[in-house]
Motif scaffolding. Structure first.
Motif, PDB file in Angstrom:
ATOM      1  N   LEU A  52       0.826  -1.208   0.000  1.00 27.50           N
ATOM      2  CA  LEU A  52       0.000   0.000   0.000  1.00 27.50           C
ATOM      3  C   LEU A  52       0.860   1.257   0.000  1.00 27.50           C
ATOM      4  N   ARG A 183      -8.893  -1.029   1.858  1.00 22.83           N
ATOM      5  CA  ARG A 183      -7.445  -1.190   1.973  1.00 22.83           C
ATOM      6  C   ARG A 183      -7.110  -2.483   2.709  1.00 22.83           C
ATOM      7  N   ILE A 264      -2.935   1.350   7.367  1.00 19.63           N
ATOM      8  CA  ILE A 264      -4.266   1.106   6.816  1.00 19.63           C
ATOM      9  C   ILE A 264      -5.224   2.199   7.279  1.00 19.63           C
TER      10      ILE A 264
END
Length: 283
Positions: A52, A183, A264
């Motif tokens: 991410l 996510r 996250i």
């Protein structure tokens, strides 16, 4: 962007691992070319949990995301499979990958403890280190953890999630927005489904290193980023602050509205802190 995905033994570095007793050839993913940055994930997930953050890293960097033994597509270690065993294995892997090149480390949760242990073993080629919600004290009962406060509960979302997925999502973070769930669903959940449960039990039974890493190296002079969630009920943020005397060039960031999965819950804040850290590396 095209990823390079392969087991390490598919290439020449396998020769450097021929004599290891642990014999777990790692699966890893590479993005970009240039200065190497090696990512070490936490317990119960795989290399994807940190991807991410990939767009925080500029051109001219080679981002190497490794599956630790028993997680993702890397087979579990033979033998006891404790935390120190993982660290010793990782040291061999990093040596095979990096050779004599300088590199930087990004460690998340358990990966943060492993990264610190690499510094303690030999920091000669480690140019810097970023620790995201790192484990400091392996003994859970000794940790000074944060209060798990959810600022904006999202009951309508939680009601739609399978219970086994919702429980982990709620435990590891405090952001219950739909975007945070997406996510988690994309970067965290796939790795949780691939874990070797037997290996995790063996790891949990021997979840300790051979002493605190900082007591072995004293001080590490390279640039360090320590990024923690204020509401982290797993490792907290206070124990991490106590590391600062050992890292004179560290920037310590506590992110509000973030639990243990700080990247996250608040990815933009974490990316910004990483970009500031990257500016100090010899990229």
């Amino acid at each position: 962007m095209n990823d390079i995905k392969k087991p390490l033994c598919a290439g020449s570095p396998c020769a450097a691992l021929a004599n290891t007793e642990l014999r777990a050839a790692p699966f890893y993913t590479v993005r970009g070319k240039g200065f190497p940055i090696i990512f070490v994930h936490g317990m119960g997930v795989d290399h994807r949990s940190l991807m991410l953050l990939d767009d925080a890293f500029p051109e001219g960097t080679e981002r190497i995301y490794i599956d630790l033994p028993g997680f993702g597509k890397t087979p579990a270690l033979h033998g006891t499979g404790g935390l120190q065993d993982l660290s010793d294995w990782l040291r061999d892997i990093v040596l095979a990958l990096g050779g004599n090149r300088d590199y930087a480390l990004v460690g998340n949760s358990m990966g943060g403890a492993l990264a610190r242990d690499l510094v303690a073993g030999n920091s000669k080629h480690i140019a810097g280190m970023a620790l995201i919600a790192p484990v400091v004290d392996p003994v859970k009962a000794h940790r000074r953890v944060g209060k798990h406060i959810i600022g904006h509960p999202n009951e309508s979302l939680i009601a739609t999630l399978p219970p086994e997925q919702a429980d982990e999502f709620l435990t590891m973070g405090v952001n219950q927005s739909f975007e945070a769930w997406r996510r988690y669903q994309r970067f965290i959940l796939p790795g949780t489904l691939l874990c070797d449960r037997g290996a995790m039990m063996r790891l949990d039974a021997r979840y300790y290193l051979n002493g605190d890493p900082e007591n072995r190296f004293g001080a590490f002079e390279g640039p360090v980023a320590i990024i923690c969630g204020h509401e982290d009920q797993i490792v907290g943020y206070k124990d991490q602050r106590d590391l600062l005397p050992h890292y004179p060039n560290a920037v310590y960031t506590v992110v509000n509205g973030a639990g243990h999965n700080v990247h996250i819950d608040q990815p933009d804040v974490v990316r910004a802190a990483l970009r500031d850290w990257i500016d100090l590396l010899p990229v």
